[in-house]
Design an enzyme around this catalytic site. Structure first.
Site, PDB file in Angstrom:
ATOM      1  CG  ASN A 116      -1.779   1.236   1.315  1.00  0.00           C
ATOM      2  OD1 ASN A 116      -1.628   2.181   0.545  1.00  0.00           O
ATOM      3  ND2 ASN A 116      -2.703   1.227   2.243  1.00  0.00           N
ATOM      4  NE  ARG A 159      -3.556   7.442   0.895  1.00  0.00           N
ATOM      5  CZ  ARG A 159      -4.734   7.995   1.098  1.00  0.00           C
ATOM      6  NH1 ARG A 159      -5.784   7.535   0.480  1.00  0.00           N
ATOM      7  NH2 ARG A 159      -4.867   9.008   1.931  1.00  0.00           N
ATOM      8  CB  CYS A 160       1.151   1.727   4.379  1.00  0.00           C
ATOM      9  SG  CYS A 160       1.857   0.931   5.831  1.00  0.00           S
ATOM     10  CB  SER A 161       5.082   5.319   6.790  1.00  0.00           C
ATOM     11  OG  SER A 161       4.624   4.747   7.998  1.00  0.00           O
TER      12      SER A 161
END
Length: 123
Positions: free
Chosen positions: A10, A12-14
């Site tokens: 993902n 958007r996931c750090s």
């Protein structure tokens, strides 16, 4: 030997981005699986759980709103959890790195390197 190397990612996931960066620093360019756009099937999720050597509970994000909305709990069966993750991919923990027939949840991101280290020590 299974040569499939992929990352359920993902962007958007750090943690997912950090895992991808660690792999690339090691010269590994995994096939990116954008699991939110193309969710894995229940059969794929069962295979991933098996490859990690863990249960479906270990692939589950309990903090997502779907978790409580679907009334999932620690008492939920693997089949219930797999079905929920297939229908609601936000419930899938990320990132999941697959390499040489094994898989690991990259939490913390450095765990993705475990599969590479295991391969180097056994090869």
């Amino acid at each position: 030997m299974d040569t499939d190397t992929r990352l359920y990612h993902n962007p958007r996931c750090s943690k997912s981005r950090a895992a991808l960066e660690l792999l690339r620093e090691r010269g590994i360019e995994p096939r990116i699986v954008a699991y939110l756009d193309a969710p894995p099937t229940a059969a794929e999720l069962r295979r991933l759980a098996s490859m990690t050597g863990a249960s479906a509970h270990d692939l589950l994000r309990q903090g997502e709103t779907e978790y409580s909305a679907l009334q999932l709990s620690d008492a939920s069966s693997d089949d219930e959890l797999i079905a929920a993750m297939a229908q609601h991919p936000r419930l899938i923990e990320r990132p999941i790195f697959v390499h040489a027939g094994r898989a690991v949840v990259g939490r913390p991101p450095e765990r993705v390197l475990d599969l590479l280290d295991d391969e180097a020590s056994s090869g």
